[in-house]
Write a protein that holds these residues in place. Structure first.
Motif, short mmCIF file in Angstrom:
data_model
loop_
_atom_site.label_atom_id
_atom_site.label_comp_id
_atom_site.label_asym_id
_atom_site.label_seq_id
_atom_site.Cartn_x
_atom_site.Cartn_y
_atom_site.Cartn_z
N TYR A 48 -0.63 -0.46 -5.83
CA TYR A 48 0.47 -0.98 -5.01
C TYR A 48 1.81 -0.35 -5.40
CZ TYR A 48 -3.16 -4.55 -4.45
OH TYR A 48 -4.35 -5.19 -4.22
N ALA A 49 2.67 -0.17 -4.42
CA ALA A 49 4.04 0.29 -4.70
C ALA A 49 4.71 -0.73 -5.62
CB ALA A 49 4.82 0.42 -3.39
N ILE A 50 5.34 -0.25 -6.68
CA ILE A 50 5.95 -1.19 -7.64
C ILE A 50 7.22 -1.82 -7.08
CG2 ILE A 50 4.94 -0.08 -9.68
CD1 ILE A 50 7.73 1.12 -10.25
N ALA A 51 7.79 -1.21 -6.05
CA ALA A 51 9.02 -1.77 -5.45
C ALA A 51 9.21 -1.12 -4.08
CB ALA A 51 10.23 -1.48 -6.33
N ASP A 52 10.13 -1.67 -3.29
CA ASP A 52 10.52 -1.02 -2.03
C ASP A 52 11.00 0.38 -2.36
OD1 ASP A 52 10.06 -3.52 -1.03
OD2 ASP A 52 12.13 -3.92 -0.42
N GLY A 53 10.74 1.33 -1.49
CA GLY A 53 11.20 2.69 -1.75
C GLY A 53 10.75 3.65 -0.68
N ARG A 54 10.81 4.93 -1.02
CA ARG A 54 10.46 5.98 -0.07
C ARG A 54 9.50 6.95 -0.75
NH1 ARG A 54 14.80 7.45 3.32
NH2 ARG A 54 14.44 5.32 3.90
N VAL A 55 8.51 7.44 0.03
CA VAL A 55 7.53 8.39 -0.52
C VAL A 55 8.18 9.77 -0.62
CG1 VAL A 55 5.24 9.43 -0.25
CG2 VAL A 55 5.66 7.09 0.57
N LEU A 56 8.20 10.31 -1.82
CA LEU A 56 8.81 11.62 -2.06
C LEU A 56 7.75 12.71 -2.02
CD1 LEU A 56 11.50 12.98 -2.88
CD2 LEU A 56 10.89 12.58 -5.25
N LEU A 57 6.56 12.38 -2.51
CA LEU A 57 5.48 13.37 -2.59
C LEU A 57 4.14 12.66 -2.53
CD1 LEU A 57 5.15 16.39 -4.95
CD2 LEU A 57 3.50 14.55 -5.22
N ALA A 58 3.17 13.26 -1.85
CA ALA A 58 1.79 12.76 -1.85
C ALA A 58 0.90 13.97 -1.62
CB ALA A 58 1.58 11.71 -0.76
N GLY B 20 8.21 10.88 3.05
CA GLY B 20 9.21 10.45 4.02
C GLY B 20 9.03 9.02 4.47
N GLU B 21 7.83 8.45 4.22
CA GLU B 21 7.54 7.08 4.66
C GLU B 21 8.27 6.06 3.76
OE1 GLU B 21 3.23 6.94 5.17
OE2 GLU B 21 3.33 4.75 5.12
N THR B 22 8.76 5.01 4.39
CA THR B 22 9.36 3.91 3.61
C THR B 22 8.26 2.92 3.26
OG1 THR B 22 11.45 4.22 4.75
CG2 THR B 22 11.13 2.09 3.67
#
Ligand SMILES: [Zn+2]
Length: 206
Positions: free
Chosen positions: A98-108, A149-151
């Motif tokens: 799970y995402a540890i906090a709200d944020g934006r994907v920088l790399l995948a 780029g995804e939030t």
């Protein structure tokens, strides 16, 4: 005498400009397309990242229960924490991350040998009313469920636990970083400047 000085000044200036043109010329004429995964977020993009109110653990439940840390930050020069399901070995293979906090994907993307897939998120948070940024880094993941780029929202599933293509028993290599470049990184390093203790940071920002 004066003339020779001017000549050498001119020669130096000419050599300097020629070298500069030769060095940066190709960069200026190169096409401007850059893979989004390698782009450093612009100030405007950073500004648009939602402010994370708090941080949770990425494996097990949000308190970090049902998971344990097999190799702590700085242990054996480790740049992160190795989080495992309590069942040991490969019992956590495919478990949600799970995402540890709200944020934006920088790399995948695939991170190369030793890494498997890597997801990096950027988070904005307030530190004594000052807006700051941190990265969370999820290494050796099996499936990536988000795109650059995804939030993302805190607690949103972003990946599943993997083995770095069978190299290790399944676990999550979690790093937190103060810099913004989507750098895959070495995983281990003596000099930890730029890296943060993930468990400590999360515990202090629950
Ligand atoms: Zn690790």
């Amino acid at each position: 005498m004066k003339r020779t000085i001017w000549l050498s000044v001119f020669a130096f200036a000419f050599a300097f400009i020629a070298t500069l043109a030769w060095k940066i010329g190709p960069d200026l004429s190169r096409p401007k397309f850059v893979d989004p995964a390698f782009r450093i977020p612009s100030p405007l993009e950073l500004e648009s990242i939602p402010t994370a109110a708090h941080f949770d653990f990425p494996l097990g439940n949000e308190n970090g229960a049902m998971a344990y840390n097999a190799q702590h930050f700085t242990e054996n020069k480790h740049l992160g924490d190795d989080l495992n399901g309590i069942g040991g070995e490969n019992s956590d293979l495919g478990d949600p991350i799970y995402a540890i906090a709200d944020g934006r994907v920088l790399l995948a993307r695939e991170g190369g040998p030793g890494w498997g897939n890597v997801v990096i998120l950027v988070h904005a948070y307030l530190d004594h009313a000052e807006r700051k940024y941190v990265q969370s880094y999820y290494g050796h993941v099996q499936d990536m469920l988000v795109h650059p780029g995804e939030t993302v929202k805190r607690g949103q599933q972003i990946a599943t636990v993997g083995t770095a293509n069978g190299r290790y028993f399944a676990h999550l290599h979690l790093e937190m970083r103060e810099f913004l470049t989507p750098f895959i990184g070495p995983g281990y390093r003596e000099d930890t400047r730029g890296w943060i203790n993930p468990t400590k940071f999360i515990e202090e920002h629950r």
